[in-house]
Design an enzyme around this catalytic site. Structure first.
Site, short mmCIF file in Angstrom:
data_model
loop_
_atom_site.label_atom_id
_atom_site.label_comp_id
_atom_site.label_asym_id
_atom_site.label_seq_id
_atom_site.Cartn_x
_atom_site.Cartn_y
_atom_site.Cartn_z
N LYS A 51 1.57 -3.66 8.57
CA LYS A 51 2.48 -3.15 7.55
C LYS A 51 3.74 -4.00 7.53
CE LYS A 51 4.66 0.85 8.18
NZ LYS A 51 6.11 0.49 8.12
N GLU A 56 7.57 -4.73 5.63
CA GLU A 56 8.64 -4.46 4.69
C GLU A 56 9.03 -5.79 4.04
OE1 GLU A 56 11.69 -2.76 7.09
OE2 GLU A 56 10.70 -0.80 7.24
N GLU A 111 9.21 4.80 0.53
CA GLU A 111 10.01 5.72 1.34
C GLU A 111 11.36 6.02 0.72
OE1 GLU A 111 11.53 6.27 5.96
OE2 GLU A 111 10.59 4.39 5.35
#
Length: 272
Positions: free
Chosen positions: A119, A121, A188
């Site tokens: 994952k 960002e 998020e």
């Protein structure tokens, strides 16, 4: 009557759920006991995010988390997981220095950590690095909206995208990651309108954590769900049980019974 045999969750399984209109259920897990429980219940994604080193190792900020720490927690999760898809988070500066660094660290997360995917960002500027990781054969899940590693932009933590220009940037960055090959996204702490727009306009799952309901799926950290963390529960997430009082009760009773000389119990004492 026969029950369908459980199979290992894959990228195709996650993407097929969107085409069938079935929500992905994702859980943040950071240790082997929680991973074993979660896998027995049956979650699609077991995500070892940066909240793991913060909750379990006491980091006050994800900026201080080392790659090796994230790797070790991913190993713990993958060892106890048979069916769920394990996602290993790429911590701060583990894929920013160079393409070579990015591929090497992502490969370590898979080969050594046992992760099924990583994952990342980022934004449109780091999308090219994501593309190189994908080109190396490693599945990448994107993480947009509030991002721990973007603290240095001085925008701080909390909700993102309340204003139109910021919302447009989140959409632009998400599209850049999608074009780079990301197979799904965690979104998020954004207004639900952004979550809904991305879920409607992108063909990959948009999984919400604190971003309101998403037709594609929901993500929640296990510590927040059961009240087991070194830090206060985030304001914008639900909790389903609080195990802290139960743990406190058990440990308090243990201490009191040692001091009163009731423990160890006689039935557990061994004799020659």
């Amino acid at each position: 009557m026969t029950t369908e045999k459980r199979r290992k969750i894959t990228v195709k399984h996650i993407q097929d759920k969107k085409s069938r209109g079935e929500p992905v259920v994702a859980l943040g897990v950071y240790d082997a006991p929680m991973a074993a429980i979660a896998d027995e219940i049956g979650f699609d994604l077991l995500i070892n995010g940066n909240a793991g080193p913060m909750s379990l190792l006491g980091h006050k900020t994800p900026m201080t988390v080392r790659f090796e720490e994230q790797l070790i927690l991913t190993q713990a999760v993958s060892r106890a997981t048979q069916y769920g898809m394990v996602i290993g988070h790429m911590p701060y500066m583990s894929y920013h220095f160079s393409t070579e660094d990015a591929i090497r660290n992502a490969a370590r997360m898979v080969a050594e950590g046992g992760a099924d995917a990583v994952k990342c960002e980022g934004n449109k500027h780091t999308a090219q690095t994501v593309a190189e990781i994908v080109r190396a054969g490693i599945p990448v899940m994107g993480h947009m909206g509030m991002q721990a590693s973007r603290k240095l932009e001085q925008s701080g933590y909390g909700f993102k995208g309340r204003m139109a220009d910021e919302a447009a940037k989140i959409v632009e960055d998400t599209r850049a990651f999608f074009e780079a090959g990301a197979f799904a996204f965690i979104i998020e702490y954004v207004p639900v309108e952004i979550t809904a727009y991305l879920a409607k306009t992108l063909p990959v799952p948009i999984i919400s954590v604190g971003g309101g309901p998403s037709p594609d799926g929901i993500y929640l950290i296990s510590g927040d769900a059961v009240g087991y963390s070194a830090f206060p529960k985030p304001k914008h997430e639900g909790s389903f049980v609080d195990v802290r009082p139960v743990i406190q009760q058990g440990l308090r009773q243990y201490k009191e019974e040692v001091l009163s000389r009731k423990y160890p119990y006689q039935e557990f004492v061994q004799h020659m």
